[in-house]
Enzyme design. Structure first.
Site, PDB file in Angstrom:
ATOM      1  N   ASP A  60       0.009   5.048  10.411  1.00 40.29           N
ATOM      2  CA  ASP A  60      -0.720   3.853  10.045  1.00 40.29           C
ATOM      3  C   ASP A  60      -1.367   3.056  11.099  1.00 40.29           C
ATOM      4  O   ASP A  60      -1.544   1.928  11.295  1.00 40.29           O
ATOM      5  CB  ASP A  60       0.143   2.740   9.166  1.00 40.29           C
ATOM      6  N   LYS A  97      -3.705   7.118   7.933  1.00 43.07           N
ATOM      7  CA  LYS A  97      -4.617   6.266   7.729  1.00 43.07           C
ATOM      8  C   LYS A  97      -5.911   6.470   8.696  1.00 43.07           C
ATOM      9  O   LYS A  97      -5.815   6.737   9.781  1.00 43.07           O
ATOM     10  CB  LYS A  97      -4.091   4.758   8.068  1.00 43.07           C
ATOM     11  N   LYS A 102       0.781  -1.285  -0.118  1.00 45.00           N
ATOM     12  CA  LYS A 102       0.051  -0.004  -0.125  1.00 45.00           C
ATOM     13  C   LYS A 102       0.771   1.243  -0.050  1.00 45.00           C
ATOM     14  O   LYS A 102       0.631   2.314  -0.717  1.00 45.00           O
ATOM     15  CB  LYS A 102      -0.970  -0.055   1.185  1.00 45.00           C
TER      16      LYS A 102
END
Length: 597
Positions: free
Chosen positions: A207, A247, A94
């Site tokens: 994240d 995120k 990702k």
């Protein structure tokens, strides 16, 4: 440089568009009552209704099914065979994709490039960035720090953290666990240490997430404070024109809506991006924030903005800003994003997966196989990936993507008499451990109370102890307080120190050694004896070596100068991943007596 792709799998992106005059920050923060947007509330209700259908399926079977149905399912296998990335995970895929889609994340005016990675375990974003820089900016310098919940701290639940320490144990000098050694970013003191280390840096990634399996419908509420802390940390450390990758999940609640607005006000460009290698059936999104306008942008409200961070929670019933302070064109874009990402895409994926689960068709499998091939091809075209030289890896001498097998000893008797503990000595204090929730030295179920099973009150047991005490120092775990755990560690340290001064062999009965502090104590003690024999619940240190006992006693004196309950490590924890790796199974075998509780 990077290639391009028109595949819709890699173009799930929204760029926030501001009016010519731009959006402005309100003059105060946390002074308005919280709010709910009816449209977003309706989308949340519908998404949770669709997700609720999954309750009828076995979790293991459903997870296997959705993993198989993932259109990007061939990407990792092809990367593994063709590119051999270091620490390859879904997160690696990702972030490399994000870097390829937004290469300006690493275009910088200063040298070397500086990056901070929050909530980073096991280290895939760091590894992906390293790979990206080696291929695209091979001459650039790079300095990085990372933060995560400390996998070496036993007071944190294994369900809350990623315990994978394959990279951490070889790059320990790059990881910030804070003054309390927990790595908990939700604690202001740990935030402060990060700021001291990383002020004025180029790139911040975050994240983080929290285990939401118990209440998946409220994932956003559960992770909201973490995302706020990550964002405040980024705003504090970034230099002007720096970049931030965050995120998030859904955008239904007031705190997320306000956070997205805040980032739009302090960055020149903000994108909401769903990576093609992120599973289509989940709510995961990334905010890509480019061109930081600087901390002075938020200076007028900074003290109000960080007040919840210092307090450890959001104020009840209060929002960052009132609904009337948010521009209508911004709220309209949030609404369109929620419809697009969650109603149209995520719900459609879940419903399609349910249909395929209930009525599997051969034609579906054929189409899925072709789609996976196409997506993997497009990923490679977008990212232009090839191998990098081994000497440019983060850990050149090891394959950190391969888990090392624990070194097992055939005998239950070992010798550490020649181990040079001075090379690993690191008396470190931190947040006291009240309960052991996770341990690499103990196989028992997480959070299980630690008790001693060797508490036989029979007279024969007591007679045996009294006879042995003439020749041995016996430390009986049944006589020590096991809760709170730091008290037990203090008592065990004190009794061990007294036993060592007797110059007798030492026997431990039912006294757990299941933290890094106690494992370090065990190893330190072992260096002063000729050999050590272990059985479940019993450990015997034979034949004290007088010359080495005095060296260990000096270290014990150093430990005594600290509040012993605060000491988390005697030896560097990464030693138990490397030179002392074989000690982990030895202590797990000894600590096995706890399993029955």
């Amino acid at each position: 440089m990077k290639g391009r792709t028109d595949d819709p799998q890699f173009n799930k992106c929204h760029k926030f568009r501001q009016p010519t005059s731009g959006w402005k920050l309100p003059e105060t923060a946390y002074t308005h009552p919280d709010f709910h947007l009816e449209t977003l509330k309706g989308i949340k209700t519908e998404l949770n209704r669709v997700k609720g259908q999954l309750d009828q399926f076995d979790l293991t079977e459903w997870t296997r099914h959705t993993h198989h149905r993932d259109p990007s399912g061939y990407v990792i296998s092809q990367l593994r065979s063709k590119v051999h990335p270091e620490l390859l995970t879904q997160a690696w895929c990702k972030f490399y994709e994000i870097l390829s889609k937004f290469p300006s994340l690493v275009i910088q005016t200063s040298a070397p490039l500086t990056s901070l990675h929050l909530c980073e375990a096991p280290g895939a974003f760091v590894s992906a960035l390293n790979h990206f820089l080696v291929l695209n900016y091979p001459e650039i310098g790079w300095k990085w720090w990372a933060n995560t919940l400390n996998p070496f701290y036993e007071g944190t639940s294994g369900a809350q953290m990623i315990s994978d320490d394959r990279l951490i144990c070889h790059t320990r000098e790059h990881w910030l666990f804070g003054p309390d050694s927990t790595g908990d970013l939700l604690r202001w003191e740990n935030h402060e240490e990060i700021v001291r280390k990383c002020l004025g840096w180029d790139l911040v990634t975050a994240d983080g997430s929290i285990d939401c399996m118990e209440n998946p419908g409220e994932q956003e509420n559960l992770v909201g404070f973490l995302h706020y802390c990550e964002s405040v940390t980024a705003l504090r450390v970034l230099r002007s024109e720096g970049s931030f990758v965050l995120k998030i999940f859904t955008i239904f609640e007031h705190f997320t809506v306000c956070l997205v607005y805040l980032l739009n006000c302090v960055f020149r460009e903000v994108f909401l991006y769903k990576p093609g290698t992120s599973k289509s059936g989940n709510s995961e999104l990334y905010l890509i924030c480019l061109g930081y306008k600087g901390l002075e942008t938020v200076a007028p409200i900074w003290d109000q903005l960080i007040a919840p961070y210092k307090n450890g929670e959001f104020p009840r019933g209060v929002a960052l800003w009132g609904i009337e302070e948010l521009p209508k064109d911004f709220l309209d874009q949030i609404e369109r994003c929620c419809i697009s990402f969650f109603l149209e895409r995520q719900c459609a994926t879940i419903n399609n997966n349910i249909r395929a689960f209930l009525v599997p068709l051969e034609s579906d499998e054929t189409l899925l196989h072709k789609q996976k091939i196409k997506v993997a091809k497009e990923y490679f075209q977008l990212c232009c990936l090839v191998r990098i030289p081994r000497n440019r890896r983060l850990v050149p001498h090891l394959k950190v993507h391969e888990r090392l097998k624990q070194e097992e000893r055939d005998s239950s008797t070992i010798c550490l008499n020649d181990f040079q503990f001075q090379d690993h000595l690191s008396i470190t204090t931190g947040r006291r451990i009240r309960t052991v929730y996770s341990s690499k030295f103990w196989d028992a179920q997480e959070g299980l109370p630690v008790k001693s099973c060797l508490t036989d009150p029979q007279s024969l047991y007591n007679l045996s102890q009294s006879m042995l005490r003439k020749q041995y120092s016996i430390i009986d775990g049944a006589k020590l307080t096991l809760s709170p755990y730091y008290t037990y560690q203090e008592q065990l340290f004190k009794t061990t120190k007294e036993a060592l001064e007797s110059n007798k062999p030492i026997i431990y009965l039912g006294a757990p050694f299941n933290t890094h502090f106690l494992a370090g104590l065990w190893c330190l003690l072992a260096t002063a004896f000729l050999y050590v024999h272990t059985e479940p619940g019993m450990c015997v240190f034979y034949a004290p070596q007088i010359g080495k006992v005095s060296g260990v006693q000096r270290v014990f004196d150093q430990i005594s100068e600290q509040p012993v309950g605060d000491v988390l490590y005697i030896l560097r924890p990464e030693a138990f991943c490397n030179e002392l790796r074989f000690i982990c199974p030895v202590l797990r075998r000894y600590n096995a007596f706890n399993k029955r509780f």
